[in-house]
Design a protein around this motif. Structure first.
Motif, PDB file in Angstrom:
ATOM      1  N   THR A  60     -17.441  60.853  46.907  1.00 12.29           N
ATOM      2  CA  THR A  60     -17.153  60.818  45.424  1.00 12.29           C
ATOM      3  C   THR A  60     -18.485  60.048  44.807  1.00 12.29           C
ATOM      4  OG1 THR A  60     -16.432  58.348  45.752  1.00 12.29           O
ATOM      5  CG2 THR A  60     -14.800  60.280  45.849  1.00 12.29           C
ATOM      6  N   GLY A  61     -19.223  59.232  45.435  1.00  8.27           N
ATOM      7  CA  GLY A  61     -20.299  58.700  44.578  1.00  8.27           C
ATOM      8  C   GLY A  61     -19.544  57.269  44.081  1.00  8.27           C
ATOM      9  N   SER A  62     -18.781  56.882  44.428  1.00 10.30           N
ATOM     10  CA  SER A  62     -18.001  55.899  43.883  1.00 10.30           C
ATOM     11  C   SER A  62     -17.276  54.696  44.682  1.00 10.30           C
ATOM     12  CB  SER A  62     -16.898  56.364  42.791  1.00 10.30           C
ATOM     13  OG  SER A  62     -16.378  55.335  42.124  1.00 10.30           O
ATOM     14  N   ALA A  63     -16.515  54.044  44.422  1.00 10.38           N
ATOM     15  CA  ALA A  63     -16.103  52.748  45.285  1.00 10.38           C
ATOM     16  C   ALA A  63     -15.081  53.292  45.991  1.00 10.38           C
ATOM     17  CB  ALA A  63     -15.449  51.573  44.270  1.00 10.38           C
ATOM     18  N   PHE A  64     -14.333  54.294  45.877  1.00  6.55           N
ATOM     19  CA  PHE A  64     -13.085  54.774  46.650  1.00  6.55           C
ATOM     20  C   PHE A  64     -12.770  56.400  46.157  1.00  6.55           C
ATOM     21  CE2 PHE A  64     -11.360  52.788  43.090  1.00  6.55           C
ATOM     22  CZ  PHE A  64     -10.411  53.609  42.591  1.00  6.55           C
ATOM     23  N   SER A  65     -12.005  57.111  47.036  1.00  8.19           N
ATOM     24  CA  SER A  65     -11.378  58.326  46.437  1.00  8.19           C
ATOM     25  C   SER A  65     -10.094  58.019  46.328  1.00  8.19           C
ATOM     26  CB  SER A  65     -11.856  59.464  47.544  1.00  8.19           C
ATOM     27  OG  SER A  65     -11.050  59.230  48.729  1.00  8.19           O
ATOM     28  N   GLN A  66      -9.500  59.041  45.261  1.00  8.66           N
ATOM     29  CA  GLN A  66      -8.162  58.866  45.123  1.00  8.66           C
ATOM     30  C   GLN A  66      -7.571  60.283  45.076  1.00  8.66           C
ATOM     31  OE1 GLN A  66      -7.357  57.817  41.180  1.00  8.66           O
ATOM     32  NE2 GLN A  66      -5.159  57.944  41.245  1.00  8.66           N
ATOM     33  N   GLN A  67      -6.512  60.416  45.847  1.00  6.26           N
ATOM     34  CA  GLN A  67      -5.834  62.018  46.140  1.00  6.26           C
ATOM     35  C   GLN A  67      -4.508  61.940  46.294  1.00  6.26           C
ATOM     36  OE1 GLN A  67      -8.991  61.602  48.189  1.00  6.26           O
ATOM     37  NE2 GLN A  67      -7.902  60.059  49.401  1.00  6.26           N
ATOM     38  N   ALA A  68      -3.798  63.136  46.089  1.00  9.18           N
ATOM     39  CA  ALA A  68      -2.481  63.421  46.312  1.00  9.18           C
ATOM     40  C   ALA A  68      -2.220  64.176  47.420  1.00  9.18           C
ATOM     41  CB  ALA A  68      -1.900  63.850  44.811  1.00  9.18           C
ATOM     42  N   ILE A  69      -1.465  63.925  48.032  1.00 10.21           N
ATOM     43  CA  ILE A  69      -1.122  65.098  49.313  1.00 10.21           C
ATOM     44  C   ILE A  69       0.104  65.803  48.762  1.00 10.21           C
ATOM     45  CG2 ILE A  69      -0.364  65.375  51.688  1.00 10.21           C
ATOM     46  CD1 ILE A  69      -1.987  62.576  52.177  1.00 10.21           C
ATOM     47  N   VAL A  70      -0.031  67.295  48.800  1.00 12.83           N
ATOM     48  CA  VAL A  70       1.002  68.412  48.401  1.00 12.83           C
ATOM     49  C   VAL A  70       1.234  69.151  49.449  1.00 12.83           C
ATOM     50  CG1 VAL A  70       0.760  67.411  46.066  1.00 12.83           C
ATOM     51  CG2 VAL A  70      -0.677  69.571  47.086  1.00 12.83           C
ATOM     52  N   ALA A  71       2.419  69.986  49.078  1.00 13.12           N
ATOM     53  CA  ALA A  71       2.574  70.986  50.308  1.00 13.12           C
ATOM     54  C   ALA A  71       1.736  72.287  49.689  1.00 13.12           C
ATOM     55  CB  ALA A  71       4.104  71.580  50.133  1.00 13.12           C
ATOM     56  N   GLN A  72       1.170  72.904  50.474  1.00 13.14           N
ATOM     57  CA  GLN A  72      -0.056  74.028  50.308  1.00 13.14           C
ATOM     58  C   GLN A  72       0.802  75.065  49.830  1.00 13.14           C
ATOM     59  OE1 GLN A  72      -2.324  75.012  53.885  1.00 13.14           O
ATOM     60  NE2 GLN A  72      -3.855  75.896  52.270  1.00 13.14           N
ATOM     61  N   ASP A  73       2.232  75.341  50.213  1.00 14.60           N
ATOM     62  CA  ASP A  73       2.939  76.554  49.689  1.00 14.60           C
ATOM     63  C   ASP A  73       3.244  76.391  48.130  1.00 14.60           C
ATOM     64  OD1 ASP A  73       4.914  74.622  49.997  1.00 14.60           O
ATOM     65  OD2 ASP A  73       6.029  76.041  51.272  1.00 14.60           O
ATOM     66  N   ARG A  74       3.111  75.220  47.410  1.00 16.22           N
ATOM     67  CA  ARG A  74       3.233  74.612  46.292  1.00 16.22           C
ATOM     68  C   ARG A  74       2.168  74.792  45.387  1.00 16.22           C
ATOM     69  NH1 ARG A  74       8.249  73.575  44.747  1.00 16.22           N
ATOM     70  NH2 ARG A  74       9.918  73.189  46.571  1.00 16.22           N
TER      71      ARG A  74
END
Length: 153
Positions: free
Chosen positions: A37-51
């Motif tokens: 990320t070139g930053s202090a942390f990454s932020q993400q959401a985990i979602v169902a691939q079919d959606r």
């Protein structure tokens, strides 16, 4: 069902998530995420691939995981190189959407932190938010906490 949208910085890649509300997110403070990320942390959401649907061609590159066996598929805009989402062979059926690509990223909630032993010393984490020095000890509990779909067997 309502939809949530996002995309890359230049607008060439757009995505849509079929969901009624914004997903919960987590922050990872590991050195890989800091570098990616070139930053202090990454932020993400985990979602169902079919959606999840990406509406434009994307660039893909593979990175071996720490154990050298599983491959993470990183997906980026081929024009501006924004990392949009990734998939991972150890988590089939799931997509990890990069939080900054949500159109309403300012409304996302971080409900967990991992790899805090690598966090930047100036960063303060709310003691009410679950945090782990490394990865969460129980995957099922972590996925429940962030409201992610169950991990496929």
């Amino acid at each position: 069902m309502a939809g949530i949208e996002g995309g890359c910085r230049c607008g060439a890649v757009r995505w849509r998530l079929e969901a009624e509300r914004l997903p919960l997110t987590y922050a990872c403070h590991c050195l890989d995420c800091q570098t990616w990320t070139g930053s202090a942390f990454s932020q993400q959401a985990i979602v169902a691939q079919d959606r999840f649907q990406c509406t434009a061609p994307v660039g893909r590159f593979d990175l071996p995981s720490a154990d050298g066996r599983r491959i993470s598929h990183q997906v980026a805009c081929p024009a501006c190189f924004t990392r949009v989402y990734n998939t991972n062979s150890s988590r089939p059926g799931l997509v990890m959407i990069r939080a900054g690509t949500f159109d309403d990223s300012h409304r996302l909630a971080v409900v967990a932190h991992m790899w805090t032993k690598r966090k930047q010393p100036w960063l303060t984490i709310d003691p009410q938010v679950p945090a782990w020095p490394e990865g969460p000890p129980q995957a099922a509990e972590f996925f429940r906490l962030i409201g992610a779909p169950p991990v496929a067997s």
